[in-house]
Enzyme design. Structure first.
Site, PDB file in Angstrom:
ATOM      1  CD  GLU A 140       3.441  -0.157  -9.658  1.00 12.74           C
ATOM      2  OE1 GLU A 140       3.322   1.090  -9.709  1.00 12.74           O
ATOM      3  OE2 GLU A 140       2.865  -0.857  -8.807  1.00 12.74           O
TER       4      GLU A 140
ATOM      5  CD  GLU B  90      -3.649   1.181  -6.875  1.00 10.20           C
ATOM      6  OE1 GLU B  90      -3.251   0.181  -7.505  1.00 10.20           O
ATOM      7  OE2 GLU B  90      -2.895   2.121  -6.567  1.00 10.20           O
TER       8      GLU B  90
END
Length: 328
Positions: free
Chosen positions: A131, A201
């Site tokens: 994150e 990602e």
């Protein structure tokens, strides 16, 4: 690149609003839609992160309410050379996490209580490093604005249904225009989510592995989160599918049509890429340490698959102690 992507998304949002406004109400409808889109774009830039955190009932924690979890994020931010983000927990049994904020100076990271229950501290470190990688790569602005705009776009179909049939709306295409708006708007909402490249990602996985110091921590976490997401529903995400792309793993149940337009690459492929990274010595940077009482960083955490994070606030489920931390 991400600023350009955000600008393109905002332009697309404005054009879509104006197009649907024209189909519903002609030139006057188009001008009203332009004003509405401009206001929404401005509002999204400054407030979309707060809206997302509020949607999931996320509550900010600190060293006192969640000492180990907060310490993990603090050490990871230091490893990444980032300002300390705000740290949030939201009460949900599904293991998952997301990041938000318009820039690294105004970033926030959030994890579910289910994540802290299901993962070891090492795996939690891998997830939060991922994150923070989104924060460092400045993905969070694009992700957060997209979540807000995609939800707004999906409402245009309802708008067309309720207001498109009026005889005094100057609709140049009549019922055909209204029908087109009802069909195109929800589809466009899905396409907006897909506009956020899946490659972000993989990039966040790689950078996250470097930040936490061990690709296998994140690989193990991804497997557990994917299995949990497949069996544990996230009612808030099901009610707000436009936010699904913000999470580390798609939080929507497999039965939903939304997964036909998945914003995440296959989890097994991500895990394989992390194992390959570990095999060739990638992610050998400084490992996150266990926070000590003095606030300094102690020895690196030792891998122990049976150990669960001590940071989980007691929500009162199955325990005799009253709720702690943000739920006290």
């Amino acid at each position: 690149m991400n600023l350009m992507r955000t600008a393109m998304l905002l332009a697309f949002m404005t054009a879509l609003f104006m197009g649907v406004g024209y189909l519903i109400g002609g030139q006057s409808g188009m001008m009203i839609a332009f004003v509405a889109a401009a206001g929404m774009n401005f509002f999204s830039y400054w407030n979309s992160d707060r809206m997302v955190l509020s949607t999931y009932g996320a509550q900010e924690v600190d060293e006192r309410s969640a000492p180990e979890f907060y310490g993990i994020v603090r050490d990871l931010a230091r490893n990444a050379g980032l300002p300390m983000p705000k740290v949030y927990l939201y009460d949900n049994p599904q293991p998952n996490a997301f990041a938000t904020g318009r820039n690294p100076q105004n970033a926030a990271v959030a994890a579910s209580t289910g994540l802290l229950h299901a993962l070891t501290p090492q795996e939690v470190a891998g997830v939060m490093a991922h994150e923070l990688a989104h924060v460092q790569n400045r993905d969070t602005l694009t992700m957060t604005i997209t979540a807000t705009l995609a939800g707004a776009i999906s409402m245009l179909g309802n708008f067309a249904f309720f207001f498109g049939g009026r005889r005094d709306n100057n609709n140049p295409l009549g019922a055909i225009g209204v029908l087109a708006a009802m069909i195109v708007a929800p589809l466009a909402a899905m396409l907006v989510q897909m506009a956020i490249s899946r490659t972000r990602e993989y990039s966040a996985d790689r950078r996250g592995a470097e930040i936490c110091g061990n690709p296998l921590w994140l690989a193990s976490a991804l497997g557990k989160i994917a299995r949990g997401a497949a069996h544990i529903p996230n009612e808030e995400a099901e009610g707000h599918p436009a936010t699904a792309h913000m999470f580390i793993i798609n939080p929507l149940s497999g039965a939903r049509m939304d997964n036909l337009f998945s914003t995440h690459p296959d989890t097994e492929n991500r895990i394989a890429a992390l194992h390959e990274m570990a095999q060739y010595g990638g992610g050998t940077g400084p490992s996150v340490g266990t926070p000590t009482r003095s606030g300094s960083t102690g020895p690196a955490m030792t891998a122990n698959p049976e150990r669960k994070s001590r940071s989980v606030p007691n929500t009162g489920r199955g325990g005799s102690q009253p709720p702690k931390g943000p739920w006290s």
